[in-house]
Design a protein around this motif. Structure first.
Motif: not given
Lengths: 117, 109
Positions: A36-57
């Motif tokens: 996740y990435r979080q800018f000041p005073k903002q919510s968490l923004m999902l950047m990517a989902t990382s799965n073991e042994g495969s490419k991230a989404t």
């Protein structure tokens, strides 16, 4: 139980350099980790989902060549910010979800504050 | 599309007063709702989830599908409840969570 370690907690780098952030599940195996990435005073923004042994989404709008994710083992995922620029300065947080834990519960790291000069 | 709305960015209550942090969601499927809390200088952690139907640290939250809400409530606020609270929506069959923008609760002594 269910401890997630994130390292480093803070990093300052020059523009153009690459920075690697590690996320480890210390006492459980995590088939899926999230960045996740979080800018000041903002919510968490999902950047990517990382799965073991495969490419991230990656989420829409996140440059996969800019934010390289590697989930090479069941306990470690890394996020590399390549050729970092000042606009990449932010708070990056990882979380992990393991196969034996309750569905959809995520356990969070303490975050990494990246400052690009 | 999935959406989580926390209308209040800031909420202040006096110690001992009831507190309610609002959360509304938008999702066409069967949702799974969570409340996460972040105390000062600590990491984000799970407070409670709707399917558990439990009370954690005196907090409860009931999923109201008719109103698409999952408000967090506590009858008597304590100073140690001061923190940032995030409502999150999980999708059936998916891994990720959608977070609201958070509400910063301050309990005034």
């Amino acid at each position: 139980g269910a401890v997630v370690s994130q390292h480093p907690s803070r990093v300052i780098c020059k523009s153009g350099t690459s920075v690697k952030i590690e996320c480890r599940s210390l006492d459980f195996q995590a088939t899926t980790m999230f960045w996740y990435r979080q800018f000041p005073k903002q919510s968490l923004m999902l950047m990517a989902t990382s799965n073991e042994g495969s490419k991230a989404t990656y989420e829409q709008g996140v440059e996969k060549d800019k934010f390289l994710i590697n989930h090479a083992s069941l306990t470690l995922s890394t996020l590399t910010v390549t050729s970092a620029h000042p606009e990449d300065s932010s708070f990056y947080i990882c979380s992990a979800r393991g196969p034996m834990l309750a569905k959809n519960i995520q356990y969070f790291g303490a975050g990494t504050r990246l400052s690009v000069l | 599309a999935q959406r989580v709305t926390q209308p209040e960015k800031l909420l202040s209550v006096f110690k001992g007063a009831p507190v309610e942090l609002k959360c509304n969601y938008s999702y066409s499927g069967s949702p799974e709702l969570f409340w996460y809390v972040q105390y000062s200088r600590q990491r984000l952690q799970l407070l409670l989830r709707h399917i558990s139907r439990e009370s954690i640290k005196g907090f409860t939250a009931d999923l109201n599908k008719g109103e698409t809400s999952f408000h967090l409530k506590k009858p008597f606020a304590q100073e140690e409840d001061s923190a940032m609270y995030y409502c999150a929506l999980g999708q059936a069959g998916a891994n990720n969570l959608f977070f609201g923008t958070g509400t910063r609760l301050t309990v005034i002594p």
